[in-house]
Design an enzyme around this catalytic site. Structure first.
Site, PDB file in Angstrom:
ATOM      1  N   ARG A   1      50.833  96.506  46.179  1.00 27.39           N
ATOM      2  CA  ARG A   1      49.536  96.316  46.830  1.00 27.39           C
ATOM      3  C   ARG A   1      49.655  96.712  48.305  1.00 27.39           C
ATOM      4  O   ARG A   1      50.699  96.494  48.935  1.00 27.39           O
ATOM      5  CB  ARG A   1      49.101  94.846  46.752  1.00 27.39           C
ATOM      6  CG  ARG A   1      48.610  94.398  45.394  1.00 27.39           C
ATOM      7  CD  ARG A   1      47.278  95.041  45.010  1.00 27.39           C
ATOM      8  NE  ARG A   1      46.791  94.592  43.711  1.00 27.39           N
ATOM      9  CZ  ARG A   1      46.993  95.224  42.552  1.00 27.39           C
ATOM     10  NH1 ARG A   1      47.671  96.363  42.527  1.00 27.39           N
ATOM     11  NH2 ARG A   1      46.508  94.745  41.417  1.00 27.39           N
TER      12      ARG A   1
ATOM     13  N   HIS B   1      46.114 105.082  44.204  1.00 26.05           N
ATOM     14  CA  HIS B   1      46.247 103.919  43.308  1.00 26.05           C
ATOM     15  C   HIS B   1      46.167 104.342  41.830  1.00 26.05           C
ATOM     16  O   HIS B   1      45.268 103.918  41.089  1.00 26.05           O
ATOM     17  CB  HIS B   1      45.169 102.864  43.624  1.00 26.05           C
ATOM     18  CG  HIS B   1      45.520 101.504  43.066  1.00 26.05           C
ATOM     19  ND1 HIS B   1      45.194 100.328  43.683  1.00 26.05           N
ATOM     20  CD2 HIS B   1      46.176 101.130  41.939  1.00 26.05           C
ATOM     21  CE1 HIS B   1      45.617  99.299  42.975  1.00 26.05           C
ATOM     22  NE2 HIS B   1      46.225  99.769  41.893  1.00 26.05           N
TER      23      HIS B   1
END
Ligand code: NDP
Ligand code: OXD
Length: 309
Positions: free
Chosen positions: A224, A272
């Protein structure tokens, strides 16, 4: 009893269609359509709008569409008494492992630089790195970290790991806790972050940590954006201590147009996509948990609210 899908990308219809195809007897709604709020018992979510879950008085479970649940904990409107589940899936794990392997090899063999050279018709051989000279350190030896570690060992890498609890994994030394962190870091030529984002791990990739890595280490963050202190990474790459970084996740996604990561020659960014939940592979576990919920049985893949993962 019914399921609502809450996500703000363009994938609601695909998930809804696939859920209905596998379980035509279950009512499945998009949160964007008219639907009976009091019937909803399971909310399947990915980065739901804040407060979206407030409108379901009979909600019994919140299921993440991914492995991570940080965005669920961030939403204070999620009822405290109900379980939260996440995705644990072999396809998600092997996709992550393939992505990280590709990133490491592309870095070792200068493939991005050659692509840039090609666009300019430049013939410029460069030194390359070898698997046999490298120790890869994986922070987070959970479902994804362990699969990655096993695959890297199969590809002849020397692999070490770091977690909170001890692990016995053949061929891989796993360090634990703060006491063993610096020893782990000092051996990691490539550092991969596969930690969940929690209170303890927020900002963990910072200048204090980078200092402990061997000179010319390469950092890969596929967990993250909140794990990384962006300015510290830039400082440690620009002062020559780190060789560079591969980043798939960011504080703000999409990465803002003006962010220095976009143009940094030693930073490889991807949007991502390291490992994206595969609809066909994940639907059976969502439906199994729905049936368990209906029958009052314990759910699979629940997360620990205390630990935050
Ligand atoms: P798991 O929960 O299975 O594993 C987490 C690991 O981190 C465990 O080994 C745990 O230790 C360790 N850990 C947690 N907190 C700490 C801490 N404070 N110090 C040291 N170790 C710690 O997660 P997954 O492997 O399934 O997923 C990891 C993350 O990857 C997800 O949370 C998500 O954010 C990210 N992800 C990113 C994707 C992408 O496309 N970029 C795709 C999928 C996931 P222990 O085993 O002792 O509990
Ligand atoms: C996940 C992700 O957590 O895709 O599954 O990031």
């Amino acid at each position: 009893m019914a399921i609502v899908i809450i996500r703000q990308d363009n994938k609601i219809d695909s998930w809804k269609k696939a859920l209905i195809a596998k379980a035509p007897d279950i009512s499945v709604y998009s949160y964007l359509e008219e639907h009976p709020k009091e019937e909803i018992t399971l909310a399947c979510v990915w980065k739901q709008p804040v407060d979206a879950l407030k409108q379901y008085p009979n909600l019994k479970c919140v299921a993440s569409f991914g492995a991570g649940v940080d965005f669920i904990f961030k939403d204070k409107s999620v009822p405290e008494h109900i379980p939260i589940t996440r995705v644990v899936d072999p396809v998600l794990a092997s996709d992550m492992s393939e992505f990280v392997l590709a990133l490491i090899l592309s870095y070792f063999k200068n493939l991005n630089n050659y692509k840039i050279d090609q666009s300019k018709k430049v013939w410029q051989p460069r030194e390359y790195k070898r698997i046999s000279d490298t120790t890869v350190g994986i922070m987070g030896m959970g479902v994804l970290g362990e699969k990655l570690a096993e695959d890297l060992v199969k590809n002849r890498f020397n692999v070490i790991g770091w977690a909170t609890s001890p692990k016995i994994i053949p061929g891989i030394e796993v360090y634990t806790g703060d006491n063993e962190k610096n020893t782990f870091l000092s051996r990691s030529n490539i550092l991969i972050c596969l930690l969940p984002l929690t209170k303890e791990t927020t900002g963990i990739l910072n200048n204090k940590l980078f200092k402990e890595l061997p000179k010319q280490a390469y950092v890969i963050n596929v967990a993250r954006g909140g794990h990384l202190v962006d300015e510290d990474l830039l400082e440690y790459i620009n002062n020559g201590h780190l060789a560079g970084a591969g980043l798939d996740v960011f504080h703000e996604e999409p990465l803002p147009f003006e962010h220095p990561f976009w143009t940094h020659p030693k930073i490889h960014i991807t949007p991502h996509v390291a490992s994206v939940s595969d609809i066909e592979s994940v639907i059976p576990q969502l439906l199994e948990n729905y049936r368990r919920l209906t029958e009052g049985l314990p759910l699979k893949y629940t997360v620990n609210r205390e630990k935050g993962y």
